[in-house]
Design a protein around this motif. Structure first.
Motif, PDB file in Angstrom:
ATOM      1  N   ALA A 193      -1.487   7.008 -10.679  1.00  0.00           N
ATOM      2  CA  ALA A 193      -0.615   5.861 -10.378  1.00  0.00           C
ATOM      3  C   ALA A 193      -0.702   4.828 -11.496  1.00  0.00           C
ATOM      4  N   THR A 240       1.788   4.591 -14.540  1.00  0.00           N
ATOM      5  CA  THR A 240       3.168   4.112 -14.397  1.00  0.00           C
ATOM      6  C   THR A 240       3.398   2.826 -15.174  1.00  0.00           C
ATOM      7  N   VAL A 262      -2.058  -4.217  -8.421  1.00  0.00           N
ATOM      8  CA  VAL A 262      -2.797  -4.233  -9.698  1.00  0.00           C
ATOM      9  C   VAL A 262      -1.834  -3.994 -10.864  1.00  0.00           C
ATOM     10  N   ASN A 263      -0.651  -3.492 -10.565  1.00  0.00           N
ATOM     11  CA  ASN A 263       0.317  -3.161 -11.609  1.00  0.00           C
ATOM     12  C   ASN A 263       1.086  -4.425 -12.032  1.00  0.00           C
ATOM     13  N   GLY A 265       3.932   2.529  -2.251  1.00  0.00           N
ATOM     14  CA  GLY A 265       3.006   3.343  -3.040  1.00  0.00           C
ATOM     15  C   GLY A 265       3.265   4.834  -2.869  1.00  0.00           C
ATOM     16  N   GLY A 299       0.859  -1.177   0.000  1.00  0.00           N
ATOM     17  CA  GLY A 299       0.000   0.000   0.000  1.00  0.00           C
ATOM     18  C   GLY A 299       0.895   1.227   0.000  1.00  0.00           C
ATOM     19  N   THR A 300       0.588   2.172   0.872  1.00  0.00           N
ATOM     20  CA  THR A 300       1.422   3.361   1.029  1.00  0.00           C
ATOM     21  C   THR A 300       2.849   2.937   1.356  1.00  0.00           C
ATOM     22  N   GLY A 341      -2.877  -2.112  -2.877  1.00  0.00           N
ATOM     23  CA  GLY A 341      -3.199  -1.282  -4.037  1.00  0.00           C
ATOM     24  C   GLY A 341      -2.204  -1.334  -5.181  1.00  0.00           C
ATOM     25  N   MET A 342      -0.925  -1.485  -4.879  1.00  0.00           N
ATOM     26  CA  MET A 342       0.100  -1.480  -5.931  1.00  0.00           C
ATOM     27  C   MET A 342       0.110  -2.746  -6.771  1.00  0.00           C
ATOM     28  N   GLN A 346       3.087   8.118  -5.327  1.00  0.00           N
ATOM     29  CA  GLN A 346       2.372   9.365  -5.016  1.00  0.00           C
ATOM     30  C   GLN A 346       3.304  10.567  -5.191  1.00  0.00           C
TER      31      GLN A 346
END
Ligand code: ADP
Length: 500
Positions: A329, A332, A417-418, A313, A269-270, A414-415, A317
């Motif tokens: 995001a 990228t 998904v890349n 993440g 995440g972050t 969240g990251m 940001q």
């Protein structure tokens, strides 16, 4: 065992640092509803971070009720509730009224850093590490509790008289859901207080004395799947057993069904948090990773080594909001794919220092290897790769402590998904990376634990068979290339270190 409900539906409450989420899962781990509310942050002084416990409670009720409505269910249809939460965040309240005596002091809050430094300098770190697996730091609850007792007028005397209760957010929510009938927490949350002996599985008198925390404040510590209490029917419309509880990273470990020693989950995440299951063995760290409880079931603890990357993440940001190189995001991935790139640009995101295994709070970030033809794509790619290299450093430290290299890495957050990052992660680690279908593994883990307790899920094996893979990324980079790149990263890190 409580009744399994009409559909075996389980409500998971995921109370995080920036949001409160309710999810309802069916008996196969499928998602029936998902509702989220942002949580207001308070920054009353530099380095201080607080939450209003009444906001947390109000949001929790709201998201639970909305999730039930969305799923077309009533509380009577629920087999159980599971709770997972931001860890270490500290609340002290009045037993008589349930009213907090101060705002919640959030895990990120640094107000007790000096007090912790003094204890560490006085040589108490060894005791803390042996009993709790942690380092003496302001992140953990102990010094935050002491701060509240010292700063709120009368609080210390009232705590000693048994009038006050302490809890992390799980425990506070349970208290409210049961209208004060249940003052309990689980072993993984207790493990983050700096007050709990994770080998003997009990509150530790020496640590309570060291941090000046009266025992009368403390909740009873349960297994992660247990009868925590039953909700007051007035709250959700029916009495529902709260049957599962775990801190967020540990819940994610359960949601990723990392039940075998040697399995790792990593949440992007972050920041990024990685946990390695070390089985029934408490493995002390030579690399300043933390030792913690992964989960405790039927009285038996399974341990983990935990490490974190400060900027994952958040690097993306920064590329977006700080440098304005990208608008979102999601861009990228396309940028990283485009163009050949020499792979000689390295971005070390030591914005707030370097974490494990370097532990250099004075290091600062840098972008290295720039040439006249370096473009935006190279810098973005280097930012994404930094997350992969740092995971490599963390896994190296874990392998060194555990004595065995991990065989796969399960990812969420969240990251993930890349796809480009996931492939690069596999390439640079030389280890397959697995992404599940349900990436809300934190809430899923809480539901798994609750469902285990009430018999919706018969066993850990049954849970393991529910875990569904979305995609597995196999390492495809030649070994020589991997070595060259990782050396380049090591070089870049050496150049930003304050001590090198
Ligand atoms: P948190 O729970 O810490 O708030 P999330 O798990 O929601 O974080 O993940 C959000 C983070 O993921 C953000 O920092 C964002 O920059 C990053 N992110 C989201 N989508 C992508 C993407 N496609 N590529 C890279 N990073 C991404």
């Amino acid at each position: 065992m409580a009744g399994a409900g009409r559909k075996g539906a389980i409500l998971a409450i995921d109370q995080g640092t920036t949001s409160t989420r309710a999810m309802i899962f069916d008996a196969l781990g499928g998602v029936l509803a998902r509702v989220q509310a942002e949580l207001r942050q308070h920054f009353p002084a530099e380095g201080w971070v607080e939450h209003e416990p009444e906001d947390i409670w109000r949001d929790t009720l709201q998201v639970c009720r909305e999730a039930l409505a969305k799923a077309g269910l009533g509380a009577a249809d629920l087999a159980a509730i599971g709770i997972t939460n931001q860890r270490e965040t500290t609340i002290v309240w009045e037993r008589a009224t349930g009213k907090p005596v101060h705002r919640a002091i959030v895990w990120q809050d640094r107000r007790t850093a000096e007090a912790c430094k003094r204890l560490a300098e006085a040589g108490h770190g060894k005791l803390a590490a042996e009993r709790t697996g942690l380092v003496i730091d302001a992140y953990f609850s102990a010094s935050k509790i002491a701060w509240i007792l010292d700063q709120v007028p009368g609080a210390r005397a009232r705590a000693e008289a048994g009038e006050l209760a302490f809890g992390t957010v799980d425990c506070f929510l349970l208290w409210r859901l049961t209208s004060g009938r249940s003052h309990r927490t689980d072993a993984t949350n207790a493990a983050r207080t700096l007050l709990y002996d994770i080998r003997r599985q009990q509150w530790d008198d020496d640590l309570l004395k060291l941090f000046r925390v009266p025992r009368a404040l403390l909740p009873e510590v349960m297994d992660n799947a247990a009868d925590f209490g039953t909700t007051d029917p007035a709250i959700l419309g029916a009495a529902v057993p709260v049957a599962g509880m775990a801190g967020d990273q540990q819940a994610a470990t359960v949601g990723q069904v990392c039940f075998e020693a040697g399995q790792i989950k990593s949440t992007y995440g972050t920041g990024c948090f990685a946990l390695l299951n070390t089985g029934g063995t408490f493995v002390p760290s030579k690399n300043r990773l933390l030792t913690t409880i992964a989960y405790r079931l039927a009285g038996r603890a399974t341990y983990a080594l935990e490490g974190s990357i400060f900027a994952a993440g958040s690097t993306i940001q920064w590329l977006r909001d700080g440098l304005k190189l990208i608008r979102s995001a999601g861009e990228t991935e396309m940028l990283a794919r485009g163009g050949a790139g020499t792979g000689n640009v390295f971005l070390v995101p030591a914005f707030t220092g370097l974490g494990a295994p370097y532990w250099d709070p004075f290091a600062r970030g840098a972008i290295l290897g720039l040439t006249r033809d370096t473009g935006i794509a190279d810098i973005v790619r280097a930012g994404l790769e930094a997350v992969c290299f740092q995971t490599g450093d963390l896994m190296g430290a874990m392998a060194d402590d555990f004595g065995k290299a991990p065989t796969t890495l399960r990812v969420d957050g969240g990251m993930t998904v890349n796809d480009w990052v996931m492939q690069r992660l596999a390439d640079l680690l030389g280890v397959p990376v697995e992404r599940p279908v349900v990436t809300e593994t934190t809430a899923l883990g809480a539901a798994f634990l609750a469902g285990l307790q009430v018999g919706v899920f018969p066993s850990l094996d049954a849970l393991a068979s529910l875990w569904a893979r979305d995609r597995r990324f196999e390492p495809a980079m030649p070994e020589s290339e991997r070595t060259r790149r990782r050396q380049g990263w090591a070089d870049a890190v050496r150049r930003v270190r304050s001590d090198g």
